[in-house]
Design a protein around this motif. Structure first.
Motif, PDB file in Angstrom:
ATOM      1  N   UNK A   6     -20.205 -50.513   8.257  1.00 50.05           N
ATOM      2  CA  UNK A   6     -19.383 -49.568   9.006  1.00 50.05           C
ATOM      3  C   UNK A   6     -19.271 -48.246   8.261  1.00 50.05           C
ATOM      4  N   UNK A   7     -19.079 -48.314   6.945  1.00 47.10           N
ATOM      5  CA  UNK A   7     -18.973 -47.097   6.142  1.00 47.10           C
ATOM      6  C   UNK A   7     -20.257 -46.288   6.228  1.00 47.10           C
ATOM      7  N   UNK A   8     -21.381 -46.960   6.088  1.00 42.88           N
ATOM      8  CA  UNK A   8     -22.682 -46.305   6.141  1.00 42.88           C
ATOM      9  C   UNK A   8     -22.873 -45.600   7.482  1.00 42.88           C
ATOM     10  N   UNK A  36     -17.189 -55.119   1.068  1.00 41.38           N
ATOM     11  CA  UNK A  36     -18.044 -56.234   1.461  1.00 41.38           C
ATOM     12  C   UNK A  36     -19.124 -55.747   2.423  1.00 41.38           C
ATOM     13  N   UNK A  37     -20.070 -56.603   2.765  1.00 41.39           N
ATOM     14  CA  UNK A  37     -21.232 -56.177   3.553  1.00 41.39           C
ATOM     15  C   UNK A  37     -20.853 -55.621   4.922  1.00 41.39           C
ATOM     16  N   UNK A  38     -19.849 -56.226   5.582  1.00 37.65           N
ATOM     17  CA  UNK A  38     -19.431 -55.754   6.894  1.00 37.65           C
ATOM     18  C   UNK A  38     -18.799 -54.370   6.783  1.00 37.65           C
ATOM     19  N   UNK A  39     -17.939 -54.179   5.788  1.00 36.44           N
ATOM     20  CA  UNK A  39     -17.297 -52.890   5.580  1.00 36.44           C
ATOM     21  C   UNK A  39     -18.312 -51.830   5.177  1.00 36.44           C
ATOM     22  N   UNK A  60     -25.807 -47.003  -0.642  1.00 33.54           N
ATOM     23  CA  UNK A  60     -25.438 -48.397  -0.388  1.00 33.54           C
ATOM     24  C   UNK A  60     -26.644 -49.269  -0.035  1.00 33.54           C
ATOM     25  N   UNK A  61     -27.856 -48.739  -0.183  1.00 32.49           N
ATOM     26  CA  UNK A  61     -29.056 -49.550   0.016  1.00 32.49           C
ATOM     27  C   UNK A  61     -29.168 -50.578  -1.108  1.00 32.49           C
ATOM     28  N   UNK A  62     -28.754 -50.191  -2.313  1.00 32.19           N
ATOM     29  CA  UNK A  62     -28.755 -51.065  -3.478  1.00 32.19           C
ATOM     30  C   UNK A  62     -27.344 -51.113  -4.059  1.00 32.19           C
TER      31      UNK A  62
END
Length: 255
Positions: A82-84, A76-79, A56-58
């Protein structure tokens, strides 16, 4: 076995209409729970871009990546953040430890962020430190540790939250041969005893020989796949060298 990671027809383009580079070209593969998979390829083959998309870096240009059943390309970026934090563990070539924290604090940080009770944090850190034989450095700061010790602390940090998938990017790149061997034996312990699922990018055949399966990337595509099966590590190493020769070019760029 169920697939922890499912990569489905992903593509990644860089540049604009006048100068487009296709770094990843219609790649698909699955990684099952408990697998230890390596990704190899020459510099510029797309292996690091592939790992960056999975981590998820790219972001991908097209296609889908599922981790633990979640489509990370749709978050989305917030999710994603949290996932990361909750589902992925990262091991980098340059350790990425915080210099102002002890080994214990570096490992415990991820648990602190997700509000794990302090008594549980202590128990879990000591348990993973025992597995990786770093109990003696828990009160030391990074500058007081060897490269091998720092990388095993980084391993402990990656595994402490019981992530779905551990992603390792050239983890032995900054280690001497003895430290590299100790780290790779630690990976085996994590995989065998804790059933950790590991996906590792490496250019080194010796490092790759510890994996159970290897995907070879060339020009953004999967060129070949090797299964270790019942081979000894030495036998698997020799097969890796054979595929690297088939990849062509200067072997020093791959190995």
């Amino acid at each position: 076995m169920s697939a922890i990671l499912s990569v489905q027809n992903i593509e990644k383009y860089y540049g604009n209409k006048g100068n487009v580079t296709k770094a990843v070209d219609q790649i698909s593969f699955d990684v099952s729970e408990g697998e230890y998979v390596g990704i190899m390829g020459a510099s510029g083959s797309g292996k690091t871009t592939l790992l960056n998309c999975i981590s998820t870096i790219d972001t991908v240009t097209s296609g889908h990546i599922y981790i633990g059943g979640s489509d990370i390309t749709a978050l989305n970026s917030k999710s994603l953040s949290r996932f990361r934090r909750e589902q992925l563990g990262f091991i980098f070539q340059d350790f990425n430890l915080l210099d102002t924290l002890t080994a214990f604090e570096n490992i415990a940080l991820a648990l602190t962020i997700i509000k794990t009770p302090s008594s549980e944090i202590i128990e879990r850190v000591k348990n993973v430190a025992s597995k990786l034989e770093i109990g003696g450095v828990l009160n030391k700061y990074p500058y007081q540790m060897s490269g091998g010790q720092k990388q095993r602390v980084a391993c402990a940090r990656a595994i402490i939250t019981n992530p779905s998938l551990i992603l390792a990017d050239e983890p032995t790149g900054n280690l001497d041969s003895k430290s590299a061997r100790m780290l790779l034996e630690s990976f085996e312990t994590l995989n065998r005893d804790l059933r950790a699922t590991i996906l590792m990018v490496t250019h080194d055949a010796f490092t790759a020989s510890y994996c159970h399966r290897i995907l070879f990337i060339k020009d953004g595509k999967i060129f070949n796949e090797l299964m270790r099966g019942s081979d000894t590590r030495k036998q698997f190493f020799n097969k890796i060298i054979e595929v690297v020769t088939l990849l062509g070019g200067d072997n020093s760029n791959v190995l």
